[in-house]
Design an enzyme around this catalytic site. Structure first.
Site, PDB file in Angstrom:
ATOM      1  N   ARG A  61      44.398  -9.204 -60.292  1.00 33.49           N
ATOM      2  CA  ARG A  61      44.285  -7.830 -59.789  1.00 33.49           C
ATOM      3  C   ARG A  61      45.235  -7.672 -58.586  1.00 33.49           C
ATOM      4  O   ARG A  61      45.822  -6.620 -58.381  1.00 33.49           O
ATOM      5  CB  ARG A  61      42.853  -7.469 -59.380  1.00 33.49           C
ATOM      6  CG  ARG A  61      42.761  -6.083 -58.660  1.00 33.49           C
ATOM      7  CD  ARG A  61      41.437  -5.383 -58.836  1.00 33.49           C
ATOM      8  NE  ARG A  61      40.303  -6.257 -58.684  1.00 33.49           N
ATOM      9  CZ  ARG A  61      39.746  -6.591 -57.532  1.00 33.49           C
ATOM     10  NH1 ARG A  61      40.259  -6.156 -56.386  1.00 33.49           N
ATOM     11  NH2 ARG A  61      38.696  -7.397 -57.492  1.00 33.49           N
ATOM     12  N   TYR A 114      53.618  17.576 -60.620  1.00 34.84           N
ATOM     13  CA  TYR A 114      52.925  17.296 -61.882  1.00 34.84           C
ATOM     14  C   TYR A 114      51.469  17.730 -61.729  1.00 34.84           C
ATOM     15  O   TYR A 114      50.858  17.542 -60.677  1.00 34.84           O
ATOM     16  CB  TYR A 114      53.012  15.792 -62.206  1.00 34.84           C
ATOM     17  CG  TYR A 114      52.038  15.367 -63.257  1.00 34.84           C
ATOM     18  CD1 TYR A 114      51.027  14.455 -62.974  1.00 34.84           C
ATOM     19  CD2 TYR A 114      52.105  15.910 -64.544  1.00 34.84           C
ATOM     20  CE1 TYR A 114      50.101  14.093 -63.934  1.00 34.84           C
ATOM     21  CE2 TYR A 114      51.175  15.556 -65.509  1.00 34.84           C
ATOM     22  CZ  TYR A 114      50.179  14.646 -65.208  1.00 34.84           C
ATOM     23  OH  TYR A 114      49.270  14.295 -66.170  1.00 34.84           O
ATOM     24  N   ASP A 184      58.007  11.383 -55.297  1.00 36.05           N
ATOM     25  CA  ASP A 184      57.765  10.996 -56.685  1.00 36.05           C
ATOM     26  C   ASP A 184      59.108  11.104 -57.400  1.00 36.05           C
ATOM     27  O   ASP A 184      59.589  12.194 -57.654  1.00 36.05           O
ATOM     28  CB  ASP A 184      56.726  11.946 -57.300  1.00 36.05           C
ATOM     29  CG  ASP A 184      56.355  11.528 -58.724  1.00 36.05           C
ATOM     30  OD1 ASP A 184      55.212  11.834 -59.133  1.00 36.05           O
ATOM     31  OD2 ASP A 184      57.189  10.910 -59.405  1.00 36.05           O
ATOM     32  N   LYS A 209      57.465   6.861 -67.843  1.00 32.47           N
ATOM     33  CA  LYS A 209      58.560   7.724 -68.238  1.00 32.47           C
ATOM     34  C   LYS A 209      59.872   6.962 -68.363  1.00 32.47           C
ATOM     35  O   LYS A 209      59.995   6.045 -69.142  1.00 32.47           O
ATOM     36  CB  LYS A 209      58.642   8.902 -67.276  1.00 32.47           C
ATOM     37  CG  LYS A 209      57.303   9.584 -66.974  1.00 32.47           C
ATOM     38  CD  LYS A 209      56.704  10.226 -68.206  1.00 32.47           C
ATOM     39  CE  LYS A 209      55.476  11.057 -67.945  1.00 32.47           C
ATOM     40  NZ  LYS A 209      54.324  10.373 -67.339  1.00 32.47           N
TER      41      LYS A 209
HETATM   42  C1  LIG Z   1      51.552  13.646 -69.510  1.00 32.10           C
HETATM   43  C2  LIG Z   1      52.134  13.202 -68.231  1.00 32.10           C
HETATM   44  C3  LIG Z   1      53.158  13.832 -67.582  1.00 32.10           C
HETATM   45  N1  LIG Z   1      53.529  13.442 -66.328  1.00 32.10           N
HETATM   46  C4  LIG Z   1      52.985  12.510 -65.613  1.00 32.10           C
HETATM   47  C5  LIG Z   1      53.478  12.328 -64.221  1.00 32.10           C
HETATM   48  C6  LIG Z   1      52.745  11.525 -63.314  1.00 32.10           C
HETATM   49  C7  LIG Z   1      51.486  10.780 -63.759  1.00 32.10           C
HETATM   50  O1  LIG Z   1      51.894   9.597 -64.435  1.00 32.10           O
HETATM   51  P1  LIG Z   1      50.965   8.863 -65.526  1.00 32.10           P
HETATM   52  O2  LIG Z   1      50.890   9.828 -66.716  1.00 32.10           O
HETATM   53  O3  LIG Z   1      49.622   8.610 -64.889  1.00 32.10           O
HETATM   54  O4  LIG Z   1      51.735   7.603 -65.844  1.00 32.10           O
HETATM   55  C8  LIG Z   1      53.201  11.394 -62.017  1.00 32.10           C
HETATM   56  N2  LIG Z   1      54.326  12.022 -61.589  1.00 32.10           N
HETATM   57  C9  LIG Z   1      55.053  12.807 -62.417  1.00 32.10           C
HETATM   58  C10 LIG Z   1      56.293  13.510 -61.894  1.00 32.10           C
HETATM   59  C11 LIG Z   1      54.655  12.978 -63.764  1.00 32.10           C
HETATM   60  O5  LIG Z   1      55.388  13.773 -64.585  1.00 32.10           O
HETATM   61  C12 LIG Z   1      53.941  14.970 -68.122  1.00 32.10           C
HETATM   62  O6  LIG Z   1      54.432  15.774 -67.272  1.00 32.10           O
HETATM   63  O7  LIG Z   1      54.129  15.094 -69.352  1.00 32.10           O
END
Ligand SMILES: C/C=C(/N=C/c1c(COP(=O)(O)O)cnc(C)c1O)C(=O)O
Length: 395
Positions: A61, A114, A184, A209
C-alpha cells in the site's frame, strides 16, 4: 540506479526513466511484483523501516517496486523530485484534498474542471467545511483568493471546453496569498506542458488517459517536490489508501514509453480535424487551442510548446443535434474517457459533467450542443471522413 541520466532528452527518458535491467535476473522489462507484503528479516529492521529510519519495501500500500518505477518515470518526465501513484485520477485528487485541506480552508479553481473533481471540491469537501470558489478569469481569481485559500486548482486545457489557463499568472496569484497550486495536467501531458516549470506545486494526472494511452487501465499520479510528495504518501496512501496495483503499473510503464510518439499523432490528427470542420455549417462553435480564433491560441502556443493537444470540442447548437451527430459516428466510439489510441466521442453535459447542474454548466460554457472528441492515432483522413459524414447525417 536509473539507466538514463535526468539530462537525457524527453523521448529517451520516456523509454528508460524509472527502471534498469533487474540486478538479480537481468530482466530487461520491469518485473511485476505481485506481492502485498515484503519480508524484512529481523524485528529490528522491521522497527527501523516503520520508523522511517531505513528505506525499503515492506507493504505494497505504501510502495511496490513496479509502482515505484512508474512513479520515477512520471517524476522524470514532469521534472519533479518525486511522484506518488494512486488507483485513479480521483484517487489522486482526493489524496491531495485530504492531505492538504482542513475545515475552514478555502479552495479556488478556474472552471470548468472535470465533473468528478468539481464534485469532490464542492460536494465532499463542502461537507467538511471547505469553501470553494469558481473564478471566471484571472482577475476574478485575484479577487476570490485570500489568507484562507489553501489550494488553487487548475486544468489547462480545461475539460471539456478546452479553455487555456495562464498557469504562470495563476500561480503568481496563488503564491501571493500563500496557497499551493494544483495543476491537473491530464489533457496536456508533460510532453506539451510541465506545470512545475510554470510555478505549480503539485501536478496530477488521470493516468487512465494519455499516460497509459491504451484505454486498459484506471490510474492516477501526483508529481511534486520531495516534501509535498512525502506528505502525500503518508496521508494519501497510508491513511486514505487509493492504491495503484503492480499489474496496472506495468501497463502504465509500457504505455508511457510511446508517449511522445502518441502525442505527436494525437496533436496532428486533432489539428487536421479542427482545420477541416471549423467552417462546417453544422458547427456553431469549435474549441481547439490550435486554431488562431481560439481566445487562448497565443498563450497555448507558448505554454504547450507549439502543440495543442488531442481534444476537439464542437458546439452543434442543441442536445438533439449533438446526439444525432454522436449516434452517426462510426469510427469514433461513443464512450467517456479520453487520450486512448482509439478515438472517443462524448456529450459532456449529459455524461461526465452532468452532475454540475444546469446553472454551473451554462456558466462554464458546457452547452447542451457541446460534443467532445478525443482524437486517436488512427489515420487522420479516416477520422475526418467519419466526422464529416456524421455532420451531414446530423445536420
Ligand atoms: C470518465 C472520466 C473522464 N475524466 C476523468 C478525469 C479525472 C479523473 O480520473 P479517473 O477517471 O479517476 O482516472 C481527473 N482529471 C481529469 C482532467 C479528467 O478528465 C472524462 O472526462 O471522460
Amino acid at each position: 540506479e536509473q539507466a538514463v541520466s535526468t539530462g537525457a532528452a524527453f523521448a529517451t527518458r520516456a523509454v528508460h526513466a524509472g527502471h534498469a535491467p533487474d540486478p538479480q535476473t537481468g530482466a530487461h522489462v520491469q518485473p511485476i511484483y505481485a506481492t502485498s507484503t515484503f519480508s524484512y528479516g529481523t524485528a529490528e529492521r522491521g522497527a527501523r523501516l516503520f520508523a522511517g529510519e531505513e528505506s525499503g519495501y515492506f507493504y505494497s500500500r505504501l510502495s511496490n517496486p513496479t509502482v515505484r518505477a512508474f512513479e520515477e518515470k512520471v517524476a522524470s518526465l514532469e521534472g519533479a523530485a518525486d511522484a506518488v501513484a494512486f488507483g485513479s485520477g480521483m484517487g489522486a485528487a482526493s489524496a491531495i484534498a485530504l492531505t492538504f485541506l482542513k475545515s475552514g480552508d478555502e479552495v479556488a479553481f478556474m472552471g470548468p474542471l472535470y465533473g468528478g473533481t468539481e464534485g469532490l471540491l464542492r460536494g465532499i469537501l463542502g461537507r467538511f467545511g471547505v469553501t470553494v470558489h469558481d473564478a471566471a478569469d484571472l482577475n476574478d481569481l485575484k479577487r476570490v483568493v485570500n489568507e484562507k485559500t489553501r489550494l488553487v486548482w487548475l486544468e489547462s486545457p480545461t475539460n471539456p471546453t478546452l479553455r487555456v489557463v495562464d498557469l504562470n499568472a495563476a500561480a503568481d496569484i496563488a503564491h501571493a496569498v500563500g496557497a499551493l497550486v494544483v495543476v491537473d495536467n491530464t489533457f496536456s501531458t508533460p510532453y506539451l506542458t510541465r506545470p512545475l516549470e510554470l510555478g505549480a506545486d503539485l501536478v496530477m494526472h488521470s493516468a487512465t488517459k494519455y499516460l497509459s494511452g491504451h484505454g486498459d487501465v484506471i490510474a492516477g499520479v501526483v508529481a511534486a517536490n520531495a516534501d509535498l510528495s512525502a506528505e502525500l504518501r503518508l496521508h494519501g496512501l497510508r491513511h486514505v489508501g487509493s492504491v495503484l496495483g503492480p499489474f496496472e503499473a506495468h501497463l502504465l510503464l509500457r504505455g508511457m514509453k510511446t508517449l511522445p510518439l502518441r502525442m505527436e499523432a494525437h496533436c496532428a490528427g486533432a489539428h487536421a480535424l479542427a482545420e477541416v470542420v471549423k467552417d462546417h455549417p453544422a458547427v456553431q462553435a469549435i474549441h481547439y487551442p490550435g486554431l488562431p480564433q481560439h481566445p487562448g491560441h497565443d498563450l497555448a502556443a507558448r505554454q504547450m510548446n507549439g502543440k495543442f493537444g488531442g481534444l476537439v470540442s464542437l458546439d452543434l447548437g442543441t442536445q438533439e443535434a449533438a446526439w444525432r451527430f454522436l449516434n452517426a459516428l462510426k469510427l469514433f466510439t461513443q464512450a467517456v474517457s479520453l487520450g486512448d489510441v482509439e478515438s472517443l466521442s462524448s456529450h459532456p453535459a449529459s455524461t461526465t459533467h452532468q452532475l454540475l447542474g444546469e446553472e454551473t454548466l451554462a456558466r462554464q460554457g458546457v452547452t447542451p450542443g457541446l460534443v467532445r472528441l478525443s482524437v486517436g492515432i488512427e489515420d487522420a483522413a479516416d477520422l475526418i471522413g467519419d466526422v464529416r459524414q456524421a455532420l451531414e447525417a446530423g445536420g
